[in-house]
Motif scaffolding. Structure first.
Motif, PDB file in Angstrom:
ATOM      1  N   ASP A 233       1.352  -1.740  -0.050  1.00  0.00           N
ATOM      2  CA  ASP A 233       0.218   0.136  -0.015  1.00  0.00           C
ATOM      3  C   ASP A 233       0.711   1.250  -0.056  1.00  0.00           C
ATOM      4  O   ASP A 233       0.241   1.791  -0.889  1.00  0.00           O
TER       5      ASP A 233
ATOM      6  N   ASP B  55      -0.249   6.692   3.690  1.00  0.00           N
ATOM      7  CA  ASP B  55      -0.014   5.583   4.475  1.00  0.00           C
ATOM      8  C   ASP B  55       0.861   5.583   5.875  1.00  0.00           C
ATOM      9  O   ASP B  55       1.441   4.958   6.499  1.00  0.00           O
TER      10      ASP B  55
ATOM     11  N   HIS C  94      -5.393   6.137   5.994  1.00  0.00           N
ATOM     12  CA  HIS C  94      -6.561   5.227   6.371  1.00  0.00           C
ATOM     13  C   HIS C  94      -5.804   4.773   7.522  1.00  0.00           C
ATOM     14  O   HIS C  94      -7.007   3.544   8.373  1.00  0.00           O
ATOM     15  N   HIS C  95      -5.108   5.313   8.647  1.00  0.00           N
ATOM     16  CA  HIS C  95      -4.762   4.137  10.210  1.00  0.00           C
ATOM     17  C   HIS C  95      -6.220   5.370  10.674  1.00  0.00           C
ATOM     18  O   HIS C  95      -5.945   6.293  11.225  1.00  0.00           O
TER      19      HIS C  95
ATOM     20  N   THR D  36      -4.894   3.271   1.422  1.00  0.00           N
ATOM     21  CA  THR D  36      -4.367   4.407   1.269  1.00  0.00           C
ATOM     22  C   THR D  36      -4.810   4.804  -0.494  1.00  0.00           C
ATOM     23  O   THR D  36      -4.833   5.817  -1.187  1.00  0.00           O
TER      24      THR D  36
ATOM     25  N   ASP E 189      -3.394  -4.347   0.778  1.00  0.00           N
ATOM     26  CA  ASP E 189      -3.221  -3.967   2.606  1.00  0.00           C
ATOM     27  C   ASP E 189      -5.123  -4.878   2.068  1.00  0.00           C
ATOM     28  O   ASP E 189      -5.841  -5.235   3.580  1.00  0.00           O
TER      29      ASP E 189
HETATM   30 MN   LIG Z   1      -1.469   1.129   4.290  1.00  0.00          MN
END
Ligand SMILES: [Mn+2]
Length: 327
Positions: A35, A92, A117-118, A137, A167
């Motif tokens: 990712d 990311d 996207h965390h 991401t 991912d």
């Molecule tokens: Mn990721």
């Protein structure tokens, strides 16, 4: 950190900032995965189409072998202390520490856009696009590129597809949404070569890595009625197999996939007193919580942390915390 800051910008804000910047650097996290590499190259190649801009695609680590076939890898270069940029785009990365030794680059930039996207993202950017419910991401980058009219060609589509495919565990994880499949569908329409992607990303495990996988699985122990599986990979094991530390990646998925196992954990001896720990869950146990107890983070079903102690001591501490989480 104030709640006020935890807010996303619009795609239009991002578009205007990119348009008004002349010297842009893109960077993703240390120990790159599909990712981070895929979204880095995908967005990098898209921005490079504007010949009036200087676009640097930064990578300080060695590129994992199975991503070497990706378009754009010829542009990858490490960061330099003396460089400066109008704009830094991070991909990311949940926080600036994820940039590792390249962290100084954040100070060399006038402005930072944080795309991630965390769920643990701390909104460190001057602008932020953080969508924790997105699979990857790569999926965010596609959605952004579409919204701000960046041209997505076959090369870019290949990079973004690899980001999303890796991912989501090949579209198996909970984060895979109807939108994920829509994006994958759009990427397939660019006539990407799925066979080439599959062969390079999933079907080219080296013999060294395979031998390390066997050793790692042999080190595995089960606890709590086989609901928890833990393995440790030491420096000696890596050396014996003539493998490298990156070759441990993916081993944890094998352990998670055992019937009855709810939490899988792997300890990796980076240094004598530097142990990276990976967690996977396939039940309700939130392994991001467990990782956070040791200063780490991640997702509910995939997370990690670093423990600065001997591997046996780290194993004890982790075991205790996971047992608590399983009760
Ligand atoms: Mn990721």
């Amino acid at each position: 950190m104030s709640q006020m800051k935890m807010k996303n910008n619009s795609f239009n804000d991002i578009k205007e900032k990119i348009n008004s910047s002349e010297k842009i650097c893109l960077i993703a996290h240390v120990n790159p995965d599909g990712d981070s590499i895929g979204s880095l190259l995908g967005l990098g190649l898209a921005l490079k189409k504007d010949k009036d801009k200087v676009v640097k695609i930064a990578l300080n680590d060695e590129l994992p072998k199975n991503f070497k076939f990706l378009p754009g890898t010829e542009y990858l270069e490490s960061t330099k202390e003396e460089e400066s940029f109008d704009l830094l785009i991070t991909l990311d990365c949940s926080d600036l520490n994820r940039l590792g030794k390249g962290k100084y680059i954040a100070n060399n930039a006038d402005y930072i856009i944080n795309i991630d996207h965390h769920i643990s993202n701390d909104y460190f950017g001057d602008m932020n696009i953080v969508f924790p419910n997105f699979s990857s991401t790569g999926e965010i980058v596609f959605t952004l590129a579409e919204a701000i009219d960046l041209d997505i060609d076959k090369n870019i589509a290949t990079c973004l597809y690899v980001a999303i495919s890796t991912d989501t565990g090949s579209f198996k994880y909970d984060s895979t949404s109807p939108d994920t499949f829509r994006v994958a569908s759009e990427l397939l329409k660019k006539e990407i070569n799925l066979n080439e992607i599959t062969r390079n990303v999933y079907q080219s495990r080296s013999l060294e890595r395979t031998n390390l996988l066997i050793k790692s699985l042999n080190s595995m122990e089960l606890y709590e009625n086989n609901r928890l599986a833990m393995a440790s990979v030491t420096r000696d094991m890596i050396d014996d197999c003539n493998a490298s530390i990156q070759d441990i990646d993916g081993t944890i998925d094998f352990i998670r996939d055992i019937d009855g196992v709810e939490v899988a954990c792997i300890l990796k001896e980076y240094g004598q007193e530097e142990i990276k720990v990976g967690f996977r869950s396939k039940s309700d146990v939130d392994v991001a919580n467990v990782a956070e107890k040791f200063g780490g983070g991640g997702h509910r079903k995939a997370s990690g942390c670093t423990i600065y102690d001997k591997i046996d001591k780290a194993r004890e501490m982790i075991l205790e915390e996971i047992k608590k989480a399983l009760r």
